[in-house]
Design a protein around this motif. Structure first.
Motif, mmCIF file in Angstrom:
data_model
loop_
_atom_site.group_PDB
_atom_site.id
_atom_site.type_symbol
_atom_site.label_atom_id
_atom_site.label_comp_id
_atom_site.label_asym_id
_atom_site.label_seq_id
_atom_site.Cartn_x
_atom_site.Cartn_y
_atom_site.Cartn_z
ATOM 1 N N PRO A 193 -4.743 3.353 -2.879
ATOM 2 C CA PRO A 193 -5.255 3.604 -4.227
ATOM 3 C C PRO A 193 -5.981 2.447 -4.895
ATOM 4 O O PRO A 193 -7.042 2.648 -5.500
ATOM 5 C CB PRO A 193 -3.988 4.012 -4.997
ATOM 6 C CG PRO A 193 -3.160 4.701 -3.954
ATOM 7 C CD PRO A 193 -3.379 3.874 -2.704
ATOM 8 N N CYS A 194 -5.492 1.208 -4.779
ATOM 9 C CA CYS A 194 -6.141 0.093 -5.477
ATOM 10 C C CYS A 194 -7.470 -0.305 -4.854
ATOM 11 O O CYS A 194 -8.225 -1.077 -5.447
ATOM 12 C CB CYS A 194 -5.216 -1.114 -5.558
ATOM 13 S SG CYS A 194 -5.051 -2.038 -4.012
ATOM 14 N N PHE B 208 9.978 6.644 8.964
ATOM 15 C CA PHE B 208 10.065 5.187 9.086
ATOM 16 C C PHE B 208 10.275 4.453 7.768
ATOM 17 O O PHE B 208 10.534 3.252 7.770
ATOM 18 C CB PHE B 208 8.802 4.635 9.757
ATOM 19 C CG PHE B 208 8.694 4.975 11.199
ATOM 20 C CD1 PHE B 208 9.368 4.222 12.153
ATOM 21 C CD2 PHE B 208 7.933 6.048 11.617
ATOM 22 C CE1 PHE B 208 9.280 4.540 13.494
ATOM 23 C CE2 PHE B 208 7.832 6.376 12.960
ATOM 24 C CZ PHE B 208 8.508 5.614 13.900
ATOM 25 N N GLY B 209 10.132 5.129 6.646
ATOM 26 C CA GLY B 209 10.190 4.465 5.352
ATOM 27 C C GLY B 209 11.447 3.653 5.106
ATOM 28 O O GLY B 209 11.420 2.660 4.375
ATOM 29 N N ARG B 210 12.552 4.048 5.724
ATOM 30 C CA ARG B 210 13.806 3.324 5.529
ATOM 31 C C ARG B 210 13.914 2.098 6.431
ATOM 32 O O ARG B 210 14.771 1.248 6.208
ATOM 33 C CB ARG B 210 14.984 4.263 5.777
ATOM 34 C CG ARG B 210 15.146 5.313 4.695
ATOM 35 C CD ARG B 210 16.322 6.236 4.965
ATOM 36 N NE ARG B 210 16.184 7.029 6.180
ATOM 37 C CZ ARG B 210 15.485 8.158 6.276
ATOM 38 N NH1 ARG B 210 14.871 8.630 5.211
ATOM 39 N NH2 ARG B 210 15.412 8.817 7.404
ATOM 40 N N PHE C 40 -4.215 -4.834 4.074
ATOM 41 C CA PHE C 40 -4.316 -3.447 4.502
ATOM 42 C C PHE C 40 -5.061 -2.662 3.430
ATOM 43 O O PHE C 40 -4.625 -2.587 2.285
ATOM 44 C CB PHE C 40 -2.903 -2.868 4.702
ATOM 45 C CG PHE C 40 -2.875 -1.432 5.102
ATOM 46 C CD1 PHE C 40 -2.836 -1.075 6.436
ATOM 47 C CD2 PHE C 40 -2.870 -0.427 4.149
ATOM 48 C CE1 PHE C 40 -2.800 0.262 6.821
ATOM 49 C CE2 PHE C 40 -2.841 0.903 4.518
ATOM 50 C CZ PHE C 40 -2.804 1.250 5.854
ATOM 51 N N LEU C 41 -6.213 -2.078 3.809
ATOM 52 C CA LEU C 41 -7.024 -1.309 2.869
ATOM 53 C C LEU C 41 -6.928 0.193 3.090
ATOM 54 O O LEU C 41 -7.110 0.965 2.145
ATOM 55 C CB LEU C 41 -8.495 -1.731 2.971
ATOM 56 C CG LEU C 41 -8.791 -3.176 2.600
ATOM 57 C CD1 LEU C 41 -10.226 -3.531 2.932
ATOM 58 C CD2 LEU C 41 -8.488 -3.426 1.132
ATOM 59 N N GLY C 42 -6.690 0.600 4.319
ATOM 60 C CA GLY C 42 -6.633 2.029 4.594
ATOM 61 C C GLY C 42 -6.346 2.276 6.056
ATOM 62 O O GLY C 42 -6.123 1.351 6.834
ATOM 63 N N ARG C 43 -6.379 3.549 6.412
ATOM 64 C CA ARG C 43 -6.084 3.934 7.781
ATOM 65 C C ARG C 43 -6.885 5.165 8.158
ATOM 66 O O ARG C 43 -7.347 5.910 7.297
ATOM 67 C CB ARG C 43 -4.603 4.213 7.940
ATOM 68 C CG ARG C 43 -4.138 5.288 6.995
ATOM 69 C CD ARG C 43 -2.694 5.619 7.135
ATOM 70 N NE ARG C 43 -2.454 6.210 8.429
ATOM 71 C CZ ARG C 43 -1.279 6.294 8.984
ATOM 72 N NH1 ARG C 43 -0.231 5.818 8.379
ATOM 73 N NH2 ARG C 43 -1.125 6.856 10.148
ATOM 74 N N ALA D 284 0.837 -1.206 0.000
ATOM 75 C CA ALA D 284 0.000 0.000 0.000
ATOM 76 C C ALA D 284 0.869 1.252 0.000
ATOM 77 O O ALA D 284 0.571 2.220 -0.711
ATOM 78 C CB ALA D 284 -0.934 -0.004 1.206
ATOM 79 N N MET D 285 1.952 1.251 0.774
ATOM 80 C CA MET D 285 2.841 2.415 0.798
ATOM 81 C C MET D 285 3.468 2.637 -0.572
ATOM 82 O O MET D 285 3.611 3.785 -1.017
ATOM 83 C CB MET D 285 3.928 2.257 1.865
ATOM 84 C CG MET D 285 3.409 2.265 3.297
ATOM 85 S SD MET D 285 2.395 3.703 3.723
ATOM 86 C CE MET D 285 0.755 2.946 3.763
#
Length: 177
Positions: free
Chosen positions: A112-113, A40-42, A85-88, A18-19
């Motif tokens: 998005p999907c 946190f992306g790394r 995971f669909l959303g937050r 999702a990210m």
């Protein structure tokens, strides 16, 4: 049936996918998601890094958790269908003057999907009892004047338009409905 739940480590693979979708789409640098990707992306590709991230999200609900100036405690919830995971969604426990004008109590996003499937409407509907449990009788939600999809989500959940200001439509929803 998809449900809101506290963040969990067991959906890391789906979360990362999702990210990637959000990054491919381009994220607004002022959003909470952009801040989290920067911080946190790394590390969230590693199981221990992701576990740290999940722990951080859960701690955001605690009053004593350190946070940037002007930020308030907020409950993070993920919208999951099994391990997908669909959303937050985040419920801010109180409003600052800025949040009262432009941000509101609740912010949400759907990957998005998974958009245009009713997930945002279901997420917001499921979030109202959580907000009620936090002692919030009515939640403020805002959306950009041009964001018709978000406006429909808010209105489908009983949102009553208060006004338009600062390029935003401002709605109130009672949490006891």
């Amino acid at each position: 049936m998809p449900q809101l739940t506290a963040p969990v480590t067991g959906v890391r693979t789906s979360f990362l996918a999702a990210m990637d979708e959000f990054l491919a789409e381009g994220t607004d640098p002022n959003t909470l998601l952009a801040h989290e990707i920067e911080e946190f992306g790394r590390v969230w590709h590693r199981p221990d890094g992701f576990a740290e991230y999940v722990g951080r999200l859960r701690a955001e609900a605690l009053e004593e958790t350190p946070r940037p100036e002007g930020w308030v405690p907020h409950t993070n919830l993920w919208f999951l269908d099994g391990d997908v995971f669909l959303g937050r969604l985040a419920i801010r426990h109180r409003l600052t003057p800025f949040l009262h004008e432009l941000g509101g109590h609740i912010g949400y996003t759907v990957r998005p999907c998974a958009r245009r499937s009713g997930h945002a409407t279901a997420m917001l509907r499921q979030a109202l009892p959580y907000a009620r449990g936090l002692g919030i009788d009515s939640v403020l939600l805002t959306c950009d004047l041009t964001n018709i999809a978000s406006r429909k989500v808010i209105e489908a959940n009983g949102g009553v338009l208060e006004d338009e200001r600062g390029g935003k439509r401002r709605y109130w929803i009672r949490t006891d409905l």
